[in-house]
Design a protein around this motif. Structure first.
Motif, short mmCIF file in Angstrom:
data_model
loop_
_atom_site.label_atom_id
_atom_site.label_comp_id
_atom_site.label_asym_id
_atom_site.label_seq_id
_atom_site.Cartn_x
_atom_site.Cartn_y
_atom_site.Cartn_z
N ARG A 1 -1.00 2.71 -7.51
CA ARG A 1 -0.45 1.51 -8.14
C ARG A 1 1.06 1.47 -7.94
N LEU A 2 1.57 0.33 -7.48
CA LEU A 2 3.02 0.15 -7.37
C LEU A 2 3.54 -0.24 -8.75
N VAL A 3 4.33 0.64 -9.38
CA VAL A 3 4.76 0.40 -10.76
C VAL A 3 6.22 -0.01 -10.86
N ALA A 4 7.01 0.25 -9.82
CA ALA A 4 8.43 -0.12 -9.89
C ALA A 4 9.01 -0.21 -8.48
N SER A 5 10.04 -1.04 -8.34
CA SER A 5 10.79 -1.16 -7.10
C SER A 5 12.27 -0.99 -7.43
N VAL A 6 13.02 -0.45 -6.47
CA VAL A 6 14.43 -0.10 -6.70
C VAL A 6 15.25 -0.51 -5.47
N ALA A 7 16.48 -0.92 -5.70
CA ALA A 7 17.43 -1.14 -4.61
C ALA A 7 18.80 -0.66 -5.06
N GLN A 8 19.54 -0.07 -4.14
CA GLN A 8 20.87 0.44 -4.48
C GLN A 8 21.76 0.42 -3.25
N GLU A 9 23.01 0.00 -3.43
CA GLU A 9 24.01 0.18 -2.40
C GLU A 9 24.98 1.26 -2.86
N THR B 1 0.83 -1.20 0.00
CA THR B 1 0.00 0.00 0.00
C THR B 1 0.87 1.25 0.00
N MET B 2 0.49 2.23 -0.81
CA MET B 2 1.23 3.48 -0.88
C MET B 2 1.08 4.25 0.43
N PRO B 3 2.18 4.83 0.93
CA PRO B 3 2.07 5.65 2.14
C PRO B 3 1.14 6.84 1.95
N ASP B 4 0.51 7.26 3.03
CA ASP B 4 -0.37 8.43 3.01
C ASP B 4 0.47 9.67 3.28
N VAL B 5 0.71 10.46 2.25
CA VAL B 5 1.58 11.64 2.37
C VAL B 5 0.89 12.84 1.73
N PRO B 6 1.35 14.06 2.00
CA PRO B 6 0.79 15.24 1.34
C PRO B 6 0.93 15.17 -0.18
N GLN B 7 0.00 15.79 -0.89
CA GLN B 7 0.02 15.80 -2.35
C GLN B 7 1.06 16.80 -2.86
N PRO B 8 1.57 16.60 -4.08
CA PRO B 8 2.66 17.46 -4.57
C PRO B 8 2.28 18.93 -4.67
N GLU B 9 1.01 19.23 -4.95
CA GLU B 9 0.59 20.64 -5.06
C GLU B 9 0.70 21.37 -3.72
N ASP B 10 0.74 20.60 -2.62
CA ASP B 10 0.81 21.20 -1.29
C ASP B 10 2.24 21.33 -0.78
N LEU B 11 3.21 21.02 -1.63
CA LEU B 11 4.61 21.00 -1.20
C LEU B 11 5.43 22.00 -2.01
N SER C 1 10.28 2.33 -3.56
CA SER C 1 9.05 1.88 -4.20
C SER C 1 8.44 3.07 -4.91
N ILE C 2 8.01 2.88 -6.14
CA ILE C 2 7.47 3.98 -6.94
C ILE C 2 6.00 3.70 -7.24
N HIS D 1 6.90 -3.24 -12.60
CA HIS D 1 5.74 -4.10 -12.34
C HIS D 1 4.57 -3.84 -13.28
N GLN D 2 4.30 -2.56 -13.57
CA GLN D 2 3.14 -2.19 -14.37
C GLN D 2 3.49 -1.00 -15.26
N PRO D 3 2.73 -0.78 -16.34
CA PRO D 3 2.97 0.41 -17.17
C PRO D 3 2.68 1.68 -16.38
N PHE D 4 3.27 2.80 -16.83
CA PHE D 4 3.10 4.09 -16.18
C PHE D 4 3.47 5.17 -17.17
N ASN D 5 3.18 6.41 -16.80
CA ASN D 5 3.57 7.56 -17.60
C ASN D 5 4.33 8.54 -16.71
N VAL D 6 5.57 8.83 -17.07
CA VAL D 6 6.41 9.67 -16.21
C VAL D 6 5.98 11.13 -16.21
N ASN D 7 5.02 11.52 -17.05
CA ASN D 7 4.50 12.88 -16.99
C ASN D 7 3.54 13.08 -15.83
N GLU D 8 3.05 11.99 -15.26
CA GLU D 8 2.14 12.07 -14.13
C GLU D 8 2.94 11.95 -12.83
#
Length: 285
Positions: A270-278, A119-129, A263-264, A235-242
């Motif tokens: 929708r969870l569309v991608a996961s990332v890991a990096q060291e 589940t996506m975390p509940d955070v403020p929307q981008p317009e409010d930041l 997690s993106i 994981h799923q299709p997406f549009n980077v403009n959104e």
């Protein structure tokens, strides 16, 4: 800013110089070394140029040497396997006759299957930041000229951090951050291009996560940092403009290395991608 997106698209439009051999360039605005996300994105483009009718579902990469922004990067693709459902490619990036980066990517014929997700975390929307530019404007004049110029350059990816840390004098914070990201100009629905741009963006802010608890800023000159490896799953299709939420955490840092996970999510959850990096995180000086 729209021109910066066009520049990124051109950056990813590699020149084919022979079968399985491609050449990429770096922007004139490159600072001391090639941005890791650029090499990930270009290597994924090179792999895609040798694949038909299949979509990348994962990539795994190692950064071997710093990239030199003054000369082209040659990408050599090894067509490891073409199976009934999956295609595997290995890409080696070369400069000055040496490997600077390698990537393995797997592609799949689209098909239906089991589905579940976190589940996506509940955070403020981008317009409010506040935007990243607004946050940086607050410290104008407090940075060395070279760093200030680097901050002021047009960027193709818009970033709005939910819980930003002070750039110059950061207080220790929990190794968790949430960042809204999107491309600044419409690029269309091409799956491959969207994946390559998201791969580019996935290297932005991620390494910062494992540094947050330690109260040190890379602009201070006291920190040496670099990406060591990078993995990504689509994981799923997406549009980077959104707007997409890039939620990140760091479960561990030791041995001058920090592990980061991401997690993106699309705005509708929708969870569309996961990332890991060291990454390397070492006190400098």
């Amino acid at each position: 800013m729209a021109d910066a997106v066009e520049d990124l698209i051109q950056l990813l439009n590699l020149e084919q110089i022979e079968v399985n051999l491609f050449r990429g360039h770096s922007p004139d605005s490159s600072w001391q070394r090639v941005f890791g996300g650029q090499v990930i994105g270009q290597a994924l483009v090179a792999a895609y140029r040798t694949v038909e009718d299949r979509v990348c579902h994962s990539l795994h990469a190692y950064f071997i040497r710093p990239g030199d922004p003054k000369i082209p990067i040659v990408y050599e693709v090894d067509r490891s396997r073409d199976g009934k459902s999956f295609t595997t490619r290995r890409v080696v990036a070369i400069q000055h006759g040496k490997q600077i980066f390698n990537l393995a990517a797997s592609f799949q014929t689209p098909e239906k299957g089991f589905e579940h997700q976190s589940t996506m975390p509940d955070v403020p929307q981008p317009e409010d930041l506040p935007s990243e530019r607004e946050l940086r404007r607050a410290i104008e004049g407090q940075l060395p000229e070279a760093i200030q110029k680097h901050f002021a350059r047009p960027r193709p990816i818009e970033i709005r951090p939910v819980n930003p840390q002070h750039y110059i004098d950061p207080a220790p914070m929990e190794p968790v951050q949430h960042v809204w990201v999107r491309a600044r100009k419409e690029i269309g629905n091409d799956i491959a291009l969207n994946q390559c741009i998201l791969a580019y963006a996935s290297d932005m802010t991620l390494l910062d996560t494992c540094v947050r608890p330690h109260g040190v800023s890379w602009v201070s000159g006291k920190l040496q940092s670099a990406s060591l490896d990078h993995a990504m799953w689509f994981h799923q299709p997406f549009n980077v403009n959104e707007w997409m939420l890039y939620t990140q955490d760091s479960p561990s840092a030791s041995g001058a290395r920090g592990l980061n996970r991401g997690s993106i999510y699309t705005r509708d959850g929708r969870l569309v991608a996961s990332v890991a990096q060291e990454g390397l995180i070492r006190y400098h000086g």
